[in-house]
Write an enzyme that holds these catalytic residues in place. Structure first.
Site, PDB file in Angstrom:
ATOM      1  N   HIS A 235      -1.146   0.971   4.116  1.00 45.04           N
ATOM      2  CA  HIS A 235      -2.230   0.082   4.528  1.00 45.04           C
ATOM      3  C   HIS A 235      -2.617  -0.911   3.438  1.00 45.04           C
ATOM      4  O   HIS A 235      -3.390  -1.832   3.689  1.00 45.04           O
ATOM      5  CB  HIS A 235      -3.464   0.889   4.974  1.00 45.04           C
ATOM      6  CG  HIS A 235      -4.209   1.555   3.860  1.00 45.04           C
ATOM      7  ND1 HIS A 235      -4.018   2.880   3.514  1.00 45.04           N
ATOM      8  CD2 HIS A 235      -5.162   1.094   3.008  1.00 45.04           C
ATOM      9  CE1 HIS A 235      -4.820   3.194   2.516  1.00 45.04           C
ATOM     10  NE2 HIS A 235      -5.522   2.125   2.191  1.00 45.04           N
ATOM     11  N   ASP A 262       1.402   6.252   6.635  1.00 48.96           N
ATOM     12  CA  ASP A 262       0.698   5.387   5.682  1.00 48.96           C
ATOM     13  C   ASP A 262       1.509   5.346   4.396  1.00 48.96           C
ATOM     14  O   ASP A 262       1.104   5.889   3.375  1.00 48.96           O
ATOM     15  CB  ASP A 262      -0.721   5.903   5.432  1.00 48.96           C
ATOM     16  CG  ASP A 262      -1.594   4.879   4.710  1.00 48.96           C
ATOM     17  OD1 ASP A 262      -1.118   3.745   4.482  1.00 48.96           O
ATOM     18  OD2 ASP A 262      -2.742   5.217   4.364  1.00 48.96           O
ATOM     19  N   GLY A 340     -10.346   1.815  -2.977  1.00 51.26           N
ATOM     20  CA  GLY A 340      -9.545   1.276  -4.069  1.00 51.26           C
ATOM     21  C   GLY A 340      -8.613   2.296  -4.676  1.00 51.26           C
ATOM     22  O   GLY A 340      -7.676   1.951  -5.388  1.00 51.26           O
ATOM     23  N   SER A 342      -6.675   4.005  -2.906  1.00 51.04           N
ATOM     24  CA  SER A 342      -5.538   4.062  -1.994  1.00 51.04           C
ATOM     25  C   SER A 342      -4.218   3.832  -2.715  1.00 51.04           C
ATOM     26  O   SER A 342      -4.097   2.939  -3.558  1.00 51.04           O
ATOM     27  CB  SER A 342      -5.678   2.999  -0.901  1.00 51.04           C
ATOM     28  OG  SER A 342      -6.581   3.410   0.080  1.00 51.04           O
ATOM     29  N   SER A 358      -4.360   8.137   0.887  1.00 48.51           N
ATOM     30  CA  SER A 358      -4.465   7.391   2.138  1.00 48.51           C
ATOM     31  C   SER A 358      -5.914   7.029   2.442  1.00 48.51           C
ATOM     32  O   SER A 358      -6.270   5.857   2.476  1.00 48.51           O
ATOM     33  CB  SER A 358      -3.867   8.206   3.291  1.00 48.51           C
ATOM     34  OG  SER A 358      -4.041   7.541   4.522  1.00 48.51           O
TER      35      SER A 358
END
Length: 397
Positions: A235, A262, A340, A342, A358
């Protein structure tokens, strides 16, 4: 179906078989492994998990037992296998637990406590598949939205399929289960603080920017033949999006999948130097492999927003109901995270890379660190499927 605000249902204890003897047989190798654990990592495990340095060798022994015996335990119990996990005793020690829906009360494998439960793992997975199918069958604009339903997964420790919902959204969870056709007796509805969301788009650690617009975190260094790269969350960026570190262009997104999964990898320019490390404050943890850890295992994560945080693995094969679409096959931990983070790394104390960040049940302040650990849902995409799908090799030290 039953509803709870926290995990409270426990399966009955049946027997313990030779745990001390099994762990003693591995004590020499485990002691060496404990000595190799980075001091900063030991500090983080004590801070976040209450695992003191004196307890670390015995924990590592149990973690090793879980890794090496998982497949054998499943074979031993066959169709009646109901899952296995690492559990902590009241005295702070650890043990490996295996559950069965059969009548057996012991294992031929040393060091495994056996518990009898009602449902086999296969039965719970069937209910999970019905929930997935029910979510997939919904038509946007026609079907009732899954508002308030966060995620669902098989929880072997409570011998149930857990459906997590927003506070006050229990009715939405009940409707979701009923419409799916899943056996409600196998399902527990559990309320969860915050809102489930992916974690990009806030500023911060070891970070990279995407098209000079949003921010995410680097996962692990990888190669594909002679090409250098790193894995991250899908993402975070679209294919051909530009990745920058410290303002300089370092590469582009070579491939990604989101939603559904993801996962992504960024192809780097040849000038970049790949290191088998994960940032841990002012220090680094060496990446030594990618063997997946068991439910109950200690795991830490690193990201640009909340830094280095530790917790335990609480569930596997989780389906997350993100606003952008469902993502399946995630692993859930309770190490805190924020927007952030991620794409950032999840790694064990033994240096085994687990996956990339994720999302999670984030509160209005942008993280879930203020939520009790027992109610945190911090989700990561498993590393092994990313490596396999894109033909990548993990850089290890």
């Amino acid at each position: 179906m039953y509803v709870s605000n926290h995990r409270s249902r426990r399966v009955a204890r049946v027997s313990v078989s030779c745990l001390v003897a099994a762990l003693a047989a591995m004590s020499c190798g485990a002691a060496l492994a404990a000595d190799q654990v980075d001091p900063q990592l030991k500090f983080a495990m004590q801070r976040d998990l209450g695992i003191f340095p004196t307890q670390l060798p015995q924990y590592l022994q149990t973690e090793k037992l879980a890794r090496t015996q998982a497949a054998a335990i499943e074979r031993e119990f066959g169709a009646q296998f109901a899952g296995s996990w690492i559990e902590r005793n009241e005295d702070g020690s650890f043990k490996l637990v295996a559950a069965t829906s059969g009548a057996r009360k012991s294992s031929t494998l040393g060091g495994v406590e056996v518990r009898n439960v009602r449902y086999s793992l296969k039965q719970l997975q069937s209910a999970m598949e019905q929930l997935d199918a029910g979510a997939n069958a919904r038509v946007k604009g026609v079907s009732k939205p899954l508002d308030g339903v966060q995620s669902w997964y098989v929880d072997p420790r409570s011998n149930a399929v857990v459906v997590k919902v927003d506070d006050g959204a229990t009715e939405a969870g009940v409707d979701f289960v009923a419409l799916s056709g899943a056996d409600s007796a196998q399902v527990r509805i559990e309320s969860s603080p915050g809102k489930l969301q992916t974690t990009a788009n806030i500023v911060g650690g070891i970070e990279y920017s995407i098209n000079n617009a949003s921010l995410c975190s680097v996962g692990f260094s990888v190669t594909r033949g002679a090409t250098k790269g790193f894995v991250t969350a899908g993402h975070c960026g679209t294919v051909n999006a530009t990745a920058r570190i410290g303002g300089a262009v370092v590469g582009t997104f070579a491939a990604r999948v989101f939603p559904g999964n993801d996962r992504a990898w960024v192809s780097l320019t040849s000038a970049q130097t790949l290191l088998p490390r994960v940032a841990n404050g002012s220090s680094f943890v060496t990446v030594r492999g990618s063997t997946e850890a068991a439910v109950g295992a200690a795991v830490c994560r690193s990201g640009r927003t909340t830094g280095y945080q530790c917790g335990t693995i609480t569930a596997k094969n989780v389906t997350a109901n993100y606003a952008e679409g469902a993502v399946r096959g995630l692993t859930q931990g309770n190490a805190c995270m924020g927007r952030g983070d991620s794409g950032g790394s999840w790694i064990t104390s033994a240096g085994q890379a687990q996956g990339v960040m994720s999302g999670g049940n984030v509160q209005s302040n942008g993280n879930n660190c203020g939520i009790p650990a027992s109610q945190r849902s911090s989700l990561f995409e498993r590393l092994q499927p990313i490596l396999s799908q894109y033909g990548l090799s993990l850089v290890t030290g």
